[in-house]
Design an enzyme around this catalytic site. Structure first.
Site: not given
Ligand code: GLN
Length: 501
Positions: A80, A155, A179
């Site tokens: 990532k 994400s 994420s």
């Molecule tokens: N979807 C969550 C957010 O928008 C989690 C993001 C993540 O785990 N990096 O913050």
């Protein structure tokens, strides 16, 4: 499609060890696959072909020389774009860092390199890991390999889409509020958020430091376990790194026995707002486990209903502080306004141009929540809720070995469907966020196909430092469900099996 790339990482590693294939051929096969499908999927922001092939050839040479290698040596991996990679562009999905070549490796990247895993490239993500759909990436969305009109989760949608579409057998993700797990659920892959502090955060571009945790993305529970064993461990460069020895995760994944395990079903995470088909696959998965000898216990975690609200104060507060360094002065983008620029006007222009809408929204929210006069009301209250959520976990784990819920309330939604509605987007994380607030580990495993033939996921959570339990139950459920389905869920993805894709 070359058949080798459809095998699990463990099977690819076995083929390498047996001399049936070289790492160079294996890496080339994955690079071919990326060339064939990624223009459409956009799972990769950067493909590091030369670096990957250099590592692959080096591993092949060392193997032929009889050197003892790491079991995953020669198996390629995608990373990532939140993890910094020396000499390989790293952007965290933001214009702020476009063109930046990091001068060092994140600890986990250094670990991958020294174990001899060719790094195929950097995967797409929501800007600074903010989002649940990968649509907030400054470099365009990633598409879900199951249905190109849908999101791959976020994400880390790039990592999960790359693994689901056989572009990479393994990937690294990061999970601040879900994420790794939510993209796993909506792409039919396996994702693990380890115990907070068990995988080094050194060299991960921070979203919210008290919540961020890197972890494995894979197609099987065993593969996730093998990667987890490699990347976990104490790191003196990370002040929150745990001193614990690494657990025997692969062994736990092989056990495939859940007799006597107590599984708590979180009543706050299965009712309203959860798609009936997602719930049906969840209930069926639990029934399989019960038949195999596990005990299902309803558990109430009353403070979980405040977790989302607390997260959306704590996370932006930390993010607003972490992102303050992107100011056009030290590194990354610099926008200089035309007439008599000052440090302040450069910062303003740079931050105005470099951050996307979601990053700006969170910086504003976080700065507000931390401001004098509001700090106690917002950030202070959220921290109290965090303690209550931790209390719910402790009380629950006095009664059960693991907790379970659907990973995500719905299957993959359509691109564009929620991007203009932040609240709808935030609700995707309702089931994943409590684990980050408490630092406990979680795994998402495919639970079956819901409406439109799209995958759903089941999440298991364990007490901190008991990550092995996730692999034990995950490995067992995967085996039970694959027996019932007659093979892995990914084999049912129409676009993936039709050779052309
Ligand atoms: N979807 C969550 C957010 O928008 C989690 C993001 C993540 O785990 N990096 O913050």
């Amino acid at each position: 499609m070359n058949d080798t790339i459809r095998r699990s990482a463990a099977a690819q590693a076995a083929a390498l060890a047996a001399g049936e294939i070289t790492s160079e051929d294996l890496t080339c096969a994955h690079l071919d696959r990326i060339r064939a499908v990624d223009t459409d999927l956009n799972a990769f922001l950067h493909v590091s072909e030369e670096e990957a092939l250099t590592t692959a050839r080096d591993v092949d040479a060392r193997r032929s020389a009889g050197e003892e290698l790491h079991p995953l040596a020669g198996v390629p991996i995608a990373v990532k774009d939140v993890a910094v990679t020396e000499g390989i562009p790293t952007t965290a999905g933001s214009k702020m860092l476009e063109g930046w070549l990091p001068p060092y490796d994140a600890t986990l990247v250094a670990t991958l390199r020294s174990a001899g895993l060719p790094i195929l490239g950097k995967t797409n993500m929501d800007e600074f890991a903010m989002g649940s759909s990968t649509e907030s990436s400054a470099f365009g969305p990633t598409r879900n390999p199951w249905d190109r009109e849908r999101i791959p989760g976020g994400s880390g949608g790039g990592s999960s889409a790359a693994v689901a579409s056989y572009e990479a057998p393994l990937a690294i993700g990061s999970d601040t509020g879900g994420s790794i797990r939510q993209p796993g659920a909506v792409t039919g892959t396996v994702g693990v958020k380890p115990t907070y502090g068990s995988v080094s955060r050194y060299g991960l571009i921070a979203l919210a430091s008290s919540l961020d945790q890197a972890g494995p993305v894979a197609r099987t529970v065993e593969d996730a376990a093998l990667l987890h064993e490699l990347i976990a461990g104490h790191d003196p460069l990370d002040s929150t790194s745990l001193p614990d020895p690494v657990g025997a995760y692969a062994e736990a994944a092989h056990r495939k026995d859940v007799r006597g395990m107590r599984i708590g079903v979180i009543s706050e995470l299965e009712g309203e707002g959860f798609d009936p088909e997602v719930r049906a696959r969840f209930t069926e998965s639990l029934a399989q486990l019960e038949q195999a000898g596990a005990e299902i216990v309803p558990i109430s975690c009353p403070n979980f209903r405040y977790a989302l609200g607390a997260y959306y104060l704590i996370m932006p507060s930390e993010a607003s502080s972490n992102l303050a360094k992107f100011d056009g002065m030290r590194f990354g983008l610099r926008v200089v306004p035309e007439d008599s620029p000052t440090a302040e006007s450069v910062m303003k222009a740079t931050r105005g141009a470099g951050f996307g809408q979601e990053a700006k929204r969170r910086i504003l929210l976080g700065t507000y929540a931390l401001s004098a006069g509001y700090y106690d009301a917002y950030y202070g209250s959220a921290q109290k809720v965090r303690t209550l959520v931790q209390g719910d976990f402790s009380a629950a784990f006095d009664q059960v070995d693991v907790l379970a819920s659907p990973t995500s309330p719905t299957v993959a939604f359509r691109l564009g469907e929620k991007i203009d509605d932040p609240l709808a987007m935030y609700l995707n994380d309702i089931a994943t966020i409590p684990a980050n607030l408490a630092g406990v580990p979680g795994i998402s495993v495919p639970s079956g196909l819901a409406e439109d033939g799209l995958p759903a996921g089941i999440q298991f959570l364990a007490p901190t430092r008991a990550d092995e339990r996730l692999y034990r139950i995950g490995g067992a459920l995967e085996a039970l469900l694959e027996d019932a389905w007659g093979g892995p869920l990914l084999a049912k993805a129409p676009e993936l099996v039709s050779g052309a894709n």
